[in-house]
Scaffold this motif. Sequence first.
Motif, short mmCIF file in Angstrom:
data_model
loop_
_atom_site.label_atom_id
_atom_site.label_comp_id
_atom_site.label_asym_id
_atom_site.label_seq_id
_atom_site.Cartn_x
_atom_site.Cartn_y
_atom_site.Cartn_z
N GLU A 34 15.49 1.85 -0.62
CA GLU A 34 15.91 3.20 -0.30
C GLU A 34 15.01 3.84 0.74
OE1 GLU A 34 15.65 5.29 -3.98
OE2 GLU A 34 13.47 5.34 -4.01
N ARG A 218 11.42 0.27 -4.19
CA ARG A 218 11.81 1.62 -4.55
C ARG A 218 10.57 2.42 -4.91
NH1 ARG A 218 15.05 4.15 -9.71
NH2 ARG A 218 15.77 6.03 -8.65
N ASP A 419 19.55 4.65 3.20
CA ASP A 419 20.01 3.56 2.37
C ASP A 419 21.37 3.91 1.78
OD1 ASP A 419 19.61 4.51 -0.68
OD2 ASP A 419 18.03 5.34 0.59
#
Length: 478
Positions: A34, A218, A419
């Motif tokens: 992300e 992440r 993302d």
Amino acid sequence: MLEGHALGVHGEGVSIAPVDFSLARGGRLTLLGETGSGKSLIAQAIMGTLPSGLAASGELTIEGQAYAAAEGATRRALWGRRLALLPQEPWHALDPTMASGAQVAESHRYLRGLGRRRAREAARRDLVGLGLGLADAEGSLPGELSGGMAQRVAFAAASAGGAPLVIADEPTKGLDAPRRDAVVRLLAATPQRGGALLTITHDIEVARRLGGEVILLRRGRVVERGPAERLLSAPRSDYAKRLLEAEPSRWPAPPPPPATCGEPVVEARGLAKWRGGRALFRDLALSLRPGEIVGVVGPSGCGKSTLGDLLLGLTGTDAGEVKRAAGHRLAFQKLYQDPPAAFSPHWSLARLLDDLVRRHRLDRTAIAPLMTRLGLDRELLARRPGEISGGELQRFAILRVLLMEPRFLFADEPTSRLDPITQRDTLALLVELARERHCAVMLVSHDPALIERLCDRRLVLGQGEAVLAPESLDAQAV
């Protein structure tokens, strides 16, 4: 060729947990995750170019030579010749005052030792190989190119030295599918000739096509890692499953668009624009009403951004006319494809937003709830634009433009740095707010699936013509 031993980054609210990785000759490693997960910071730690206030820890081994990650200056002698970085932002890598072709030729001269004439010939081959016509790119300044074209020029300049270790940071953002695939093939050439490739991307399809190993990040932590074929088809972690489900092709079918009413916010008739003796488009007619979402698709350099500038009155037409509805001076706004070009690099984001609020007498209390809805941490306000990720800066650009409550918004690839999960949520919010505020939106994207899931109608540009059709029709590029 490249190994990281407990490589981490820390400082000023940033914490990237130590990670180990290894790239042998012919190897491919992709960091996927992300926006703001630390992918680019890992690349900067390897290069030794971390922003002020951040420090790397751990060790690196580059072609058998050990380096302390904290001592970034020791790796500068490798730049271009042994270790190359293809940067995320072309505007940070290209000289705005120097012709694009000359910048690629300069890399061939000083990194490969070619003479002036041979360097110029090599630069031309590179540009043509990336689908850039010499009339469009060689003599143009970077600011005169589309975002996708500038990205390819930066790619050519960074890779001209033939370094065996290549770090590619979001190398395909802003590119249509054919151009993306061409760049992937060029990236793959490095491991095929015995080098090694580390790619940073949020584009799942790029990770699929490159293959090799994938590390999924992440919030500065490794969530999952493994072969691309396995991880991207049968992930084990819940986060990886959510990431795959957030690809635009998997979004649910959109509800029927609400009925639009009121006078058009912007209209164009007989619109035409030429560049370098070539028609970008001609005889274009369109009309957008309050709350309507129109998507624009087409190959890189076909005139999508130019169309937005015409509708906003930022550049003149070669034929036809544009009519804009009367309204306040902030009624017509643009979300830029490359946020770094739209933010002053010298001031904190808090100062930049404060200046905007004071100058235009905006509602300061709207900032906090918009930051929450866009998933932006308040700690980011203390940083300058160059000290946050490209995806975070893109969301600040969206926040800034929404503060001005526009009637017409030209959104030029507004989520190209995000993302899939953040992209889906951000675009859903953008469409929701546009409907609520009766703001007409023209949304540019290289992803036809994204346009199909979000837009009421679709405009297809290409080869000097255009097709405008309801999204339910299969409009074909011409």
